[in-house]
Design a protein around this motif. Structure first.
Motif, PDB file in Angstrom:
ATOM      1  N   LEU A 111      29.201  27.447  23.377  1.00 20.07           N
ATOM      2  CA  LEU A 111      29.268  28.207  22.178  1.00 20.07           C
ATOM      3  C   LEU A 111      30.570  28.852  22.133  1.00 20.07           C
ATOM      4  CD1 LEU A 111      25.848  29.532  21.406  1.00 20.07           C
ATOM      5  CD2 LEU A 111      26.540  27.529  20.613  1.00 20.07           C
ATOM      6  N   SER A 112      31.237  28.808  20.887  1.00 21.65           N
ATOM      7  CA  SER A 112      32.625  29.637  20.689  1.00 21.65           C
ATOM      8  C   SER A 112      32.155  31.075  20.652  1.00 21.65           C
ATOM      9  CB  SER A 112      33.069  29.205  19.428  1.00 21.65           C
ATOM     10  OG  SER A 112      32.338  29.663  18.275  1.00 21.65           O
ATOM     11  N   ASP A 113      32.945  32.020  20.768  1.00 21.05           N
ATOM     12  CA  ASP A 113      32.928  33.340  20.600  1.00 21.05           C
ATOM     13  C   ASP A 113      32.212  33.836  19.327  1.00 21.05           C
ATOM     14  OD1 ASP A 113      33.850  33.694  23.404  1.00 21.05           O
ATOM     15  OD2 ASP A 113      36.031  34.318  22.482  1.00 21.05           O
ATOM     16  N   LEU A 114      32.861  33.244  18.343  1.00 19.52           N
ATOM     17  CA  LEU A 114      32.343  33.439  17.065  1.00 19.52           C
ATOM     18  C   LEU A 114      30.700  32.960  16.903  1.00 19.52           C
ATOM     19  CD1 LEU A 114      32.895  34.845  14.305  1.00 19.52           C
ATOM     20  CD2 LEU A 114      33.975  32.638  13.741  1.00 19.52           C
ATOM     21  N   GLU A 115      30.477  31.893  17.408  1.00 21.11           N
ATOM     22  CA  GLU A 115      29.039  31.468  17.527  1.00 21.11           C
ATOM     23  C   GLU A 115      28.121  32.302  18.015  1.00 21.11           C
ATOM     24  OE1 GLU A 115      30.102  26.426  16.829  1.00 21.11           O
ATOM     25  OE2 GLU A 115      29.700  27.274  19.008  1.00 21.11           O
ATOM     26  N   VAL A 116      28.502  32.763  19.309  1.00 18.16           N
ATOM     27  CA  VAL A 116      27.850  33.749  19.958  1.00 18.16           C
ATOM     28  C   VAL A 116      27.708  35.140  19.264  1.00 18.16           C
ATOM     29  CG1 VAL A 116      27.854  35.447  21.908  1.00 18.16           C
ATOM     30  CG2 VAL A 116      28.405  32.971  22.125  1.00 18.16           C
ATOM     31  N   ASP A 117      28.767  35.558  18.395  1.00 19.84           N
ATOM     32  CA  ASP A 117      28.711  36.675  17.577  1.00 19.84           C
ATOM     33  C   ASP A 117      27.555  36.527  16.499  1.00 19.84           C
ATOM     34  OD1 ASP A 117      30.626  37.761  18.971  1.00 19.84           O
ATOM     35  OD2 ASP A 117      32.213  37.490  17.730  1.00 19.84           O
ATOM     36  N   GLY A 128      29.173  30.299   3.327  1.00 17.20           N
ATOM     37  CA  GLY A 128      29.255  28.831   3.768  1.00 17.20           C
ATOM     38  C   GLY A 128      29.542  28.620   5.344  1.00 17.20           C
ATOM     39  N   PRO A 129      30.800  29.332   5.737  1.00 17.53           N
ATOM     40  CA  PRO A 129      31.051  29.141   7.260  1.00 17.53           C
ATOM     41  C   PRO A 129      29.887  29.579   8.192  1.00 17.53           C
ATOM     42  CG  PRO A 129      32.873  30.027   5.934  1.00 17.53           C
ATOM     43  CD  PRO A 129      31.744  29.856   5.118  1.00 17.53           C
ATOM     44  N   ILE A 130      29.377  30.962   7.669  1.00 16.48           N
ATOM     45  CA  ILE A 130      27.970  31.152   8.711  1.00 16.48           C
ATOM     46  C   ILE A 130      27.049  30.216   8.646  1.00 16.48           C
ATOM     47  CG2 ILE A 130      26.336  32.858   8.839  1.00 16.48           C
ATOM     48  CD1 ILE A 130      29.077  34.008   9.534  1.00 16.48           C
ATOM     49  N   TYR A 146      28.347  27.772  11.125  1.00 18.52           N
ATOM     50  CA  TYR A 146      28.201  28.136  12.613  1.00 18.52           C
ATOM     51  C   TYR A 146      26.742  28.067  12.806  1.00 18.52           C
ATOM     52  CZ  TYR A 146      33.063  29.805  12.551  1.00 18.52           C
ATOM     53  OH  TYR A 146      34.279  29.798  12.262  1.00 18.52           O
ATOM     54  N   ILE A 147      25.789  28.390  12.076  1.00 20.23           N
ATOM     55  CA  ILE A 147      24.534  28.397  12.593  1.00 20.23           C
ATOM     56  C   ILE A 147      24.025  26.900  12.725  1.00 20.23           C
ATOM     57  CG2 ILE A 147      22.126  28.894  11.874  1.00 20.23           C
ATOM     58  CD1 ILE A 147      23.081  31.397  10.442  1.00 20.23           C
ATOM     59  N   GLU A 148      24.225  25.949  11.796  1.00 16.90           N
ATOM     60  CA  GLU A 148      24.025  24.563  12.208  1.00 16.90           C
ATOM     61  C   GLU A 148      24.537  24.017  13.463  1.00 16.90           C
ATOM     62  OE1 GLU A 148      25.567  22.085   8.959  1.00 16.90           O
ATOM     63  OE2 GLU A 148      24.607  23.118   7.479  1.00 16.90           O
ATOM     64  N   ARG A 206      22.808  22.699  16.788  1.00 13.91           N
ATOM     65  CA  ARG A 206      22.964  21.383  17.466  1.00 13.91           C
ATOM     66  C   ARG A 206      23.518  21.498  18.888  1.00 13.91           C
ATOM     67  NH1 ARG A 206      27.799  19.496  18.043  1.00 13.91           N
ATOM     68  NH2 ARG A 206      28.747  20.778  16.431  1.00 13.91           N
ATOM     69  N   LYS A 207      24.219  22.386  19.196  1.00 10.90           N
ATOM     70  CA  LYS A 207      24.723  22.588  20.497  1.00 10.90           C
ATOM     71  C   LYS A 207      23.836  22.974  21.661  1.00 10.90           C
ATOM     72  CE  LYS A 207      29.468  23.738  19.366  1.00 10.90           C
ATOM     73  NZ  LYS A 207      30.590  24.770  19.745  1.00 10.90           N
ATOM     74  N   LEU A 208      22.844  23.799  21.206  1.00 11.01           N
ATOM     75  CA  LEU A 208      21.667  24.295  22.051  1.00 11.01           C
ATOM     76  C   LEU A 208      20.510  23.275  21.795  1.00 11.01           C
ATOM     77  CD1 LEU A 208      21.782  28.256  21.220  1.00 11.01           C
ATOM     78  CD2 LEU A 208      22.866  26.819  23.148  1.00 11.01           C
ATOM     79  N   GLN A 209      20.374  22.193  20.900  1.00  8.24           N
ATOM     80  CA  GLN A 209      19.552  21.299  20.607  1.00  8.24           C
ATOM     81  C   GLN A 209      18.162  22.047  20.366  1.00  8.24           C
ATOM     82  OE1 GLN A 209      19.472  18.994  24.480  1.00  8.24           O
ATOM     83  NE2 GLN A 209      20.937  17.784  23.801  1.00  8.24           N
TER      84      GLN A 209
END
Length: 63
Positions: free
Chosen positions: A3-9, A32-34, A37-39, A43-46
């Motif tokens: 995850l990116s830093d922003l995704e972790v935030d 919108g961006p939030i 990021y949640i999507e 997806r990344k964490l399945q």
């Protein structure tokens, strides 16, 4: 996938029970961006929902 830093935030704020609007306000973004990021987090964490994402993040000491 990492995850990116922003995704972790975003994920950390989700863990506090904040709404998309509150997360967006805290990170000085629009909702919108939030949502995107949640999507990406799901997806990344399945995963498929906030509870699963927060539990996995805590198990893996992401925050």
């Amino acid at each position: 996938m990492k995850l990116s830093d922003l995704e972790v935030d975003v994920l950390e704020q989700m863990s506090k029970g904040l709404s998309y609007n509150a997360i967006a306000d805290n990170l000085v973004l629009s909702t919108g961006p939030i949502r995107k990021y949640i999507e990406n987090i799901y997806r990344k964490l399945q995963l498929h929902n906030k509870l699963e994402a927060v539990q996995k993040a805590r198990r893996n000491n992401l925050f």
